[in-house]
Design an enzyme around this catalytic site. Structure first.
Site, PDB file in Angstrom:
ATOM      1  N   ASN A  53       0.822  -1.211   0.000  1.00 20.55           N
ATOM      2  CA  ASN A  53       0.000   0.000   0.000  1.00 20.55           C
ATOM      3  C   ASN A  53       0.856   1.260   0.000  1.00 20.55           C
ATOM      4  OD1 ASN A  53      -2.309  -1.572   0.091  1.00 20.55           O
ATOM      5  ND2 ASN A  53      -2.627  -1.315   2.290  1.00 20.55           N
ATOM      6  N   ARG A 380      -9.985  -4.917 -14.748  1.00 15.79           N
ATOM      7  CA  ARG A 380      -8.864  -5.767 -14.337  1.00 15.79           C
ATOM      8  C   ARG A 380      -9.302  -7.210 -14.509  1.00 15.79           C
ATOM      9  NH1 ARG A 380      -5.463  -2.212 -11.809  1.00 15.79           N
ATOM     10  NH2 ARG A 380      -6.377  -0.608 -10.467  1.00 15.79           N
ATOM     11  N   ARG A 410      -4.755   1.199 -13.783  1.00 14.60           N
ATOM     12  CA  ARG A 410      -3.418   1.343 -13.226  1.00 14.60           C
ATOM     13  C   ARG A 410      -2.812   0.007 -12.809  1.00 14.60           C
ATOM     14  NH1 ARG A 410      -4.208   5.138  -9.115  1.00 14.60           N
ATOM     15  NH2 ARG A 410      -3.872   6.832 -10.583  1.00 14.60           N
ATOM     16  N   HIS A 440     -14.866   2.007 -15.653  1.00 15.12           N
ATOM     17  CA  HIS A 440     -14.717   1.272 -14.407  1.00 15.12           C
ATOM     18  C   HIS A 440     -15.927   0.404 -14.104  1.00 15.12           C
ATOM     19  CE1 HIS A 440     -14.030   1.076  -9.858  1.00 15.12           C
ATOM     20  NE2 HIS A 440     -12.883   0.681 -10.349  1.00 15.12           N
ATOM     21  N   TYR A 473     -11.435 -10.476  -2.386  1.00 15.00           N
ATOM     22  CA  TYR A 473     -12.185  -9.247  -2.175  1.00 15.00           C
ATOM     23  C   TYR A 473     -13.661  -9.576  -1.960  1.00 15.00           C
ATOM     24  CZ  TYR A 473      -8.239  -6.659  -4.335  1.00 15.00           C
ATOM     25  OH  TYR A 473      -7.016  -6.126  -4.647  1.00 15.00           O
ATOM     26  N   ARG A 569     -14.051   1.469   4.047  1.00 15.61           N
ATOM     27  CA  ARG A 569     -12.824   0.731   4.355  1.00 15.61           C
ATOM     28  C   ARG A 569     -11.591   1.623   4.403  1.00 15.61           C
ATOM     29  NH1 ARG A 569     -11.202  -1.902  -0.427  1.00 15.61           N
ATOM     30  NH2 ARG A 569      -9.560  -0.361  -0.584  1.00 15.61           N
ATOM     31  N   HIS A 597     -14.642  -4.682  -0.426  1.00 19.26           N
ATOM     32  CA  HIS A 597     -14.599  -4.020  -1.729  1.00 19.26           C
ATOM     33  C   HIS A 597     -15.984  -3.703  -2.289  1.00 19.26           C
ATOM     34  CE1 HIS A 597     -13.521  -3.796  -6.145  1.00 19.26           C
ATOM     35  NE2 HIS A 597     -12.542  -3.083  -5.617  1.00 19.26           N
TER      36      HIS A 597
END
Length: 697
Positions: A53, A380, A410, A440, A473, A569, A597
């Site tokens: 992170n 992703r 990313r 997204h 997740y 979160r 998530h």
């Protein structure tokens, strides 16, 4: 100018600073590493997660702040930014110090007591030293290329986050010159954690790090010279890809070129060993153009993320979470999924329920002769994906396959480019979304010919179509044959491929056109209900809350008497519990075995109990600069499930829950009075998993 690169303005006191909020998330992650009720190898994993992170925080957030100041080169004109960077430096140095203290004083000693030994050079016996020397000569030395620095050999290019060594030498080189410094790059193809043969371990398992192997034999690389000092080091670089999408004709080709440059972006952080001599660390700072505030001297390996390899080698089951086996929705097992969907929508709660159902949905569509078209967004998906292979199969079988691939996801750009190439070669129509707006949204559509007419089936989700993250997740996904929803999903695809204005959507909330407005409208509706004397209630579960327009609407609703629970979160810049402003708002963060998530928006709405699931967090980038979809749950029984599984357990959690106070500090929630400990994730594993006894925490 990109909005993320603008100099941060001084925010009013009603907001918590964004960067501080992001960093405090790592404090909560590290608390898991300190938690003695968690298996030791998993505590190490939390340290690795925290390190990862921080890497991304420097690569993206710190890099963007530095880029903002460098636009005009006048630091004096950015006092707020300078103060922000100073606070980041102070907090990050404290975080790193805490990381290594936990590693060295708790996790590694306790692992050693359990038979898992990470053996340093000075701790190895003669037999272990002999084996390591042989390994060095066979596997490592042939791949090393020491570079003595002189005018003909300037300081080499150093790859982002790679392991390197700086060496100080005395004496003359082979040509009679006094080159004093050399650089050695550690080969990236070698494992960072090396297991020693079992017969060399007195008990349990023994490991050593590649950095330790090189340290032990670094003098062997400089025959006739004396090594007076050395240190491992690692530099973190700006890793954002900035492509002028208005100027390039082929975004995919432009990104391919930029990906190589990512490894050599502007330097933002330097890590060295704690015993690195000051003159060597200063030399490196000068080479990378960094000041002392960006130097991190660590008591251990410069890249803790690499210790994940050690966790993967641990053989003792008691040192890790027990295996968990996700459940399967019974209604569609061993049946035709399209027939099942005609009877009922299917709600999936990952990872407690298997993602395999979604994979089967796309695979069935690919092989079904009645399916004429498949459309899907990809943000992703990873390098290996059964789902993507099914899309390739569908295209090869002649179906109309349309895939909207987000090339600017990313750190997943390379994988997405590779899949885009393969899909186009198979005959699929590949679109790269809308220029300047990341796609997204997580949606898939299957169009099937049934009884002479076209029928639509859709999957809408809160998480990525990724084989790994779906196991780690928490996310929701809806498989539906509801034609009102599915037809609107098709409208979203037509909008994204044609770039025309989308038709009016009655059910889906689409960003950047309507999502922010619909969220604020729903919040204001609860406020209106409360002002009229009826209960107003909002519960939201998201990853981040930083959009000021939404926060102001929540503040106003709180002042009108709406009871608001926010399960956030990560970063949250809203201040809860402030008299006259937010006394009716509670904020909590859940940090557990799985990464929280899912995005859930609940509004009581006079007992209508409106529930939307979404791909979007409440951040400006999601609401204004991305293609996002929020979708309702029309079926009442499934709506009750979302509330019962996705919200209520997390409001009840008193073991993995952290509560935010008005000062921006988080406090771990604990059972009070006669309350029993309640772990939301553990509860969901027991109630939804295939084996109720496979509980890992």
């Amino acid at each position: 100018m990109n909005p993320d690169l603008q100099t941060p303005e001084k925010k009013p006191g009603i907001f918590i600073d964004r960067e501080l909020s992001q960093l405090m998330f790592n404090r909560r992650v590290m608390a898991q590493a300190e938690d003695k009720s968690i298996p030791l190898a998993e505590r190490l994993r939390y340290l690795c997660i925290c390190s990862s992170n921080l890497d991304e925080f420097f690569e993206v957030r710190v890099a963007s702040l530095l880029a903002a100041a460098s636009l005009d080169g006048a630091w004096s004109e950015h006092p707020a930014l300078v103060a922000t960077l100073a606070r980041i430096s102070e907090e990050c140095h404290a975080l790193v110090e805490q990381q290594y203290q936990i590693l060295n004083t708790e996790v590694l000693p306790q692992l050693r007591a359990k038979g898992v030994h990470l053996v340093r050079h000075n701790e190895r016996n003669e037999a272990q030293k002999a084996w390591v020397k042989d390994y060095f000569e066979r596997e490592v030395r042939p791949l090393l290329t020491p570079i003595g620095l002189d005018p003909a050999h300037p300081f080499p290019q150093v790859v982002n986050k790679s392991l390197n060594f700086i060496v100080s030498l005395t004496g003359k080189d082979a040509f009679g010159r006094g080159t004093a410094i050399a650089i050695i790059k550690a080969p990236r193809v070698l494992p960072r954690v090396i297991r020693l043969p079992d017969h060399l371990s007195d008990s349990g398992q023994s490991f050593c790090l590649l950095s330790s192997v090189i340290h032990a034999h670094i003098s062997d690389m400089f025959t006739g010279r004396e090594v007076t000092a050395y240190s491992q080091f690692r530099v973190t670089r700006d890793s954002d890809l900035w492509v002028d999408e208005d100027e390039v004709k082929n975004l995919r080709q432009a990104l391919k070129g930029e990906l190589m440059g990512r490894q050599f972006g502007a330097s933002v952080r330097l890590e060295v060993a704690k015993n690195c001599p000051p003159e060597l660390s200063q030399f490196l700072l000068d080479q990378f153009g960094l000041d002392q505030s960006r130097l991190y001297a660590v008591d251990g390996p410069v890249n803790l993320v690499r210790l994940t390899q050690l966790i993967d080698h641990v053989e003792q089951p008691a040192l890790r979470f027990a295996p968990f086996f996700p459940g399967m929705p019974q209604k569609n097992v061993n049946s035709n999924i399209f027939n099942a969907l005609k009877k009922n929508d299917i709600l999936l709660h990952h990872p407690f329920q298997s993602f395999q159902t979604v994979i089967d949905f796309i695979r069935s569509a690919a092989l079904d002769p009645n399916v004429v078209a498949i459309k899907q967004t990809i943000y992703r998906t990873g390098m290996n994906s059964e789902l993507m292979e099914s899309l390739l199969t569908a295209a090869r079988l002649g179906k109309e396959v349309t895939v909207i691939v987000e090339l600017m996801a990313r750190f997943d750009e390379e994988a997405n480019i590779n899949w885009a190439d393969k899909l186009e070669q198979a005959g699929a129509q590949v679109v790269y979304g809308v220029v300047g707006l990341k796609t997204h949204a997580k949606v898939a559509l299957v169009i099937r010919r049934e009884e002479g007419a076209l029928r639509f089936y859709a999957h809408l989700g809160t998480g990525n179509y990724h084989p790994t993250t779906t196991k780690l997740y928490t996310d929701f996904g809806l498989l539906t044959s509801n034609q009102d929803l599915a037809v609107e999903v098709n409208e979203v695809f037509i909008h994204l491929t044609s770039l025309t204005k989308p038709h009016k959507l009655n059910h889906l909330w689409l960003a950047p056109f309507a999502l922010q407005n619909e969220i604020v409208k729903a919040i204001r509706n609860e406020a209106k209900i409360a002002r009229e004397g009826r209960p107003g209630r909002i519960i939201v579960k998201i990853n981040s809350l930083v959009d000021e327009s939404v926060i102001r609407a929540l503040y106003a609703a709180s002042s009108d008497g709406v009871k608001i629970d926010l399960i956030v979160r990560g970063a949250c810049t809203l201040k809860p519990g402030v008299p006259g402003l937010s006394e009716n708002i509670r904020v909590r963060s859940i940090i557990g075995r799985f990464l929280e998530h899912s995005r859930i928006y609940y509004f009581r709405n006079d007992l209508a109990h409106d529930v939307h699931l979404a791909s979007a967090d409440w951040m400006s980038r999601n609401l204004y600069r991305r293609i996002e979809v929020a979708f309702p749950i029309p079926d009442r029984s499934l709506k009750r499930r979302v509330i019962a599984e996705g919200l209520n357990p997390y409001l009840k959690d008193n073991t993995n829950s952290w509560e935010l106070d008005a000062d921006g500090q988080y406090h771990r929630r604990k059972p009070r009075g006669k309350q029993l400990p309640f772990n939301a994730q553990r509860y969901l594993m027991a109630s939804l998993g295939m084996k109720s006894d496979a509980l890992g925490d």
